[in-house]
Write an enzyme that holds these catalytic residues in place. Structure first.
Site, PDB file in Angstrom:
ATOM      1  N   LYS A  90       0.714  -1.331  -0.129  1.00 22.75           N
ATOM      2  CA  LYS A  90       0.097  -0.148   0.118  1.00 22.75           C
ATOM      3  C   LYS A  90       0.672   1.368   0.136  1.00 22.75           C
ATOM      4  O   LYS A  90       0.393   2.445  -0.461  1.00 22.75           O
ATOM      5  CB  LYS A  90      -0.977   0.083   1.339  1.00 22.75           C
ATOM      6  CG  LYS A  90      -2.084  -0.902   1.050  1.00 22.75           C
ATOM      7  CD  LYS A  90      -3.252  -0.589   2.092  1.00 22.75           C
ATOM      8  CE  LYS A  90      -4.593  -1.423   1.866  1.00 22.75           C
ATOM      9  NZ  LYS A  90      -4.352  -2.689   2.066  1.00 22.75           N
ATOM     10  N   GLU A 112      -9.417   7.376   3.626  1.00 24.04           N
ATOM     11  CA  GLU A 112     -10.466   6.414   4.410  1.00 24.04           C
ATOM     12  C   GLU A 112      -9.307   5.207   4.736  1.00 24.04           C
ATOM     13  O   GLU A 112      -8.242   5.016   4.188  1.00 24.04           O
ATOM     14  CB  GLU A 112     -11.457   5.884   3.464  1.00 24.04           C
ATOM     15  CG  GLU A 112     -11.073   4.706   2.495  1.00 24.04           C
ATOM     16  CD  GLU A 112      -9.807   4.947   1.447  1.00 24.04           C
ATOM     17  OE1 GLU A 112      -9.686   6.259   1.142  1.00 24.04           O
ATOM     18  OE2 GLU A 112      -9.324   4.047   1.043  1.00 24.04           O
ATOM     19  N   SER A 382       1.420  -9.718  -0.666  1.00 20.14           N
ATOM     20  CA  SER A 382       1.071  -8.386  -0.428  1.00 20.14           C
ATOM     21  C   SER A 382       1.727  -7.865   0.684  1.00 20.14           C
ATOM     22  O   SER A 382       1.763  -6.545   0.680  1.00 20.14           O
ATOM     23  CB  SER A 382      -0.337  -8.192  -0.614  1.00 20.14           C
ATOM     24  OG  SER A 382      -1.017  -8.992   0.165  1.00 20.14           O
TER      25      SER A 382
END
Ligand SMILES: *Cc1c(COP(=O)(O)O)cnc(C)c1O
Length: 400
Positions: A90, A112, A382
Site C-alpha cells: 500500500k 479512508e 502483498s
C-alpha cells in the site's frame, strides 16, 4: 485484446465517474494533473528514487524451496511485497499520490481506512513529504485497531472517527468523499485501492504496476522464460492489478485472483464478488460501476472475511472487466484455508504472511500439487503478518 481503458474511464462496461456533481471539478482536475505528472520526467525520477531509497524497492522475488517441496508439484516463487516499508504494497500508492498532491499544490491529504493499513501508509507518506494528514476511520474499526490509530497519531496524522452507518470502512469512504467535496481546493484524497471514480482506478494501478514490472524482469533472470501463473489476493484489487498489469497481454501466463471466501459462499459471510452464484450483481458503489455484493433490494451487503483488507463489498472496475473477458481466473479461499496457509508459510519458509496474502498461498496449497515441477507459479505476498498475530491467536483459541 488490450484490457486498458478505451472509453475514457471505462474498462469495457465498467468504471466511470458516478460521483456527485460537487466532486466533478476535483476529478477533472485530478485527471489532468495526473496526465501531466506521469509525463514529467523529474517527478517520475523522484518517485522512482523514493521507491528505491525509502521503500526498499525492488522487492525480492524469492524461490520458496521448502514450500515447493512440502506441496510437491509447481515451483513456487514469492514476490516479497511484505518487505516494503510499513509492511505491505500500500505504501507505493500512498507515496505516489502524496507526490501527486504536492504536484497539484495541495498541502493537505485525506484518506479512508478500514483496518488502518492504508491510513498508516498515507500518514507515513504525509510525514515524509511534509503534508497535513487526516484519516477517516469507522469508530468500530478504531476500537478494533487501536495500535494502528496510535501509529497514525505518532506519524503526525489526525484520525477522525466515523459514527454513521455501520461505522466501518464503507462509512469512512463516504465521509472522506464528503470532506473532499468541501476541501478540494487545498486537499487531495488518497484513495487506497484500484477503485472509486475515474481516474483513481488507473492512477492506483499505474503506481502499483511497478510490482509486475519488477516481477517480469526477475523471473526472466531466474528461469529465462515467463512464469506459467501469477496469483494474488483481491480486495479492492490493487496488489493484484499491479502484479498482473505487465502480463495481461501475455496469453500464456495464467492470472489468478483470490477473493475472500469467508465462511463459504453459500451464505452471505464472505466477500466473493467475481464468482458466479453469489449475491454479487453489477451496480454502483463509491463512484464506479462494477460488481457489488447486494441484498435482494439492491442495498450494499455486509461482508465477512478473516482478513480486513479483503472485507469489502465492491471491487475495482478493471477486475470486473477482466472477469467478463475471462482473462483472469477468479477464485476464493475460505477463512479456514487462509488460516492454514498462514501457518504453513510461517513454518516452511520463516515468513509470516498477512492474512490477505495467505489467501493467495491457500490457492497454491490446493493447486500446486496438481501441476508438474516445470510449472512456475508466482504468489504476490502483498504484506507481512505481524499485524495479524493477535487475530490469528484468537481464531486458534490461543492467547498471547
Ligand atoms: C489492503 C491489503 C490488501 C487488499 O487490497 P488490494 O487493493 O486488493 O491489494 C491485500 N494485502 C494486504 C497486505 C493489504 O494490506
Amino acid at each position: 485484446m488490450s484490457a486498458r481503458a478505451v472509453r475514457k474511464g471505462y474498462y469495457g462496461n465498467f468504471g466511470g465517474q458516478f460521483a456527485p456533481e460537487i466532486l466533478m471539478p476535483a476529478l477533472i482536475e485530478l485527471d489532468q494533473a495526473y496526465r501531466a505528472f506521469r509525463k514529467d520526467g523529474e517527478r517520475q525520477k523522484e518517485f522512482r528514487q523514493l521507491l528505491k531509497e525509502y521503500n526498499g524497492r525492488p522487492t525480492a522475488l524469492y524461490r520458496a524451496q521448502r514450500l515447493t517441496q512440502a506441496l510437491g508439484g509447481a515451483g513456487i516463487y514469492l514476490k516479497r511485497e511484505d518487505l516494503n516499508h510499513t509492511g505491505a504494497h500500500k505504501i507505493t500508492n500512498s507515496l505516489g499520490q502524496a507526490l501527486l498532491a504536492g504536484y497539484m499544490g495541495k498541502k493537505r491529504i485525506i484518506a479512508e481506512t478500514g483496518a488502518g493499513q492504508h491510513g498508516v501508509a498515507t500518514a507515513t507518506a504525509a510525514a515524509l513529504l511534509g503534508l497535513e494528514c487526516e484519516i477517516y476511520m469507522g469508530s468500530i474499526d478504531m476500537e478494533r485497531q487501536r495500535p494502528n490509530v496510535f501509529r497514525m497519531n505518532l506519524l503526525g496524522a489526525r484520525v477522525i472517527g466515523v459514527d454513521s452507518g455501520g461505522k466501518t470502512l464503507k462509512d469512512a469512504v463516504n465521509e472522506t468523499m464528503r470532506d473532499w467535496s468541501k476541501s478540494v481546493r487545498t486537499t487531495h484524497y488518497v484513495l487506497g485501492s484500484a477503485l472509486g471514480p475515474h481516474p483513481f482506478p488507473t492512477i492506483v494501478r499505474e503506481f502499483q504496476s511497478v510490482i509486475g514490472k519488477e516481477t517480469r524482469k526477475q523471473i526472466l533472470a531466474a528461469q529465462g522464460r515467463l512464469p506459467d501463473e501469477l496469483v494474488a489476493c483481491v480486495g479492492g484489487g490493487s496488489n493484484s492489478i499491479g502484479m498482473f498489469d505487465a502480463f495481461i497481454d501475455d496469453a500464456s501466463v495464467k492470472l489468478t485472483g483470490v477473493e475472500a471466501g469467508g465462511e463459504g459462499i453459500r451464505g452471505t459471510k464472505h466477500a466473493v464478488r467475481l464468482t458466479p452464484n453469489t449475491h454479487a450483481r453489477t451496480g454502483i458503489l463509491h463512484g464506479s460501476y462494477s460488481y457489488v455484493l447486494q441484498d435482494r433490494s439492491g442495498q450494499i451487503a455486509d461482508t465477512h472475511s478473516i482478513s480486513a483488507g479483503l472485507d469489502y463489498s465492491g471491487v475495482g472496475p478493471q477486475h470486473a472487466h477482466l472477469f467478463e473477458q475471462q482473462r483472469v481466473n477468479y477464485t476464493y479461499a475460505t477463512d479456514r484455508e487462509a488460516l492454514a496457509a498462514f501457518r504453513l508459510l510461517s513454518e516452511k519458509e520463516g515468513i509470516i504472511p498477512a492474512l490477505e496474502s495467505a489467501h493467495a498461498v491457500a490457492y497454491a496449497v490446493k493447486e500446486a500439487p496438481q501441476r508438474p515441477n516445470s510449472y512456475s507459479m508466482i504468489l504476490n505476498l502483498s504484506g507481512r503478518g505481524d499485524k495479524d498475530i493477535f487475530h490469528v491467536a484468537d481464531c486458534l483459541g490461543l492467547s498471547i
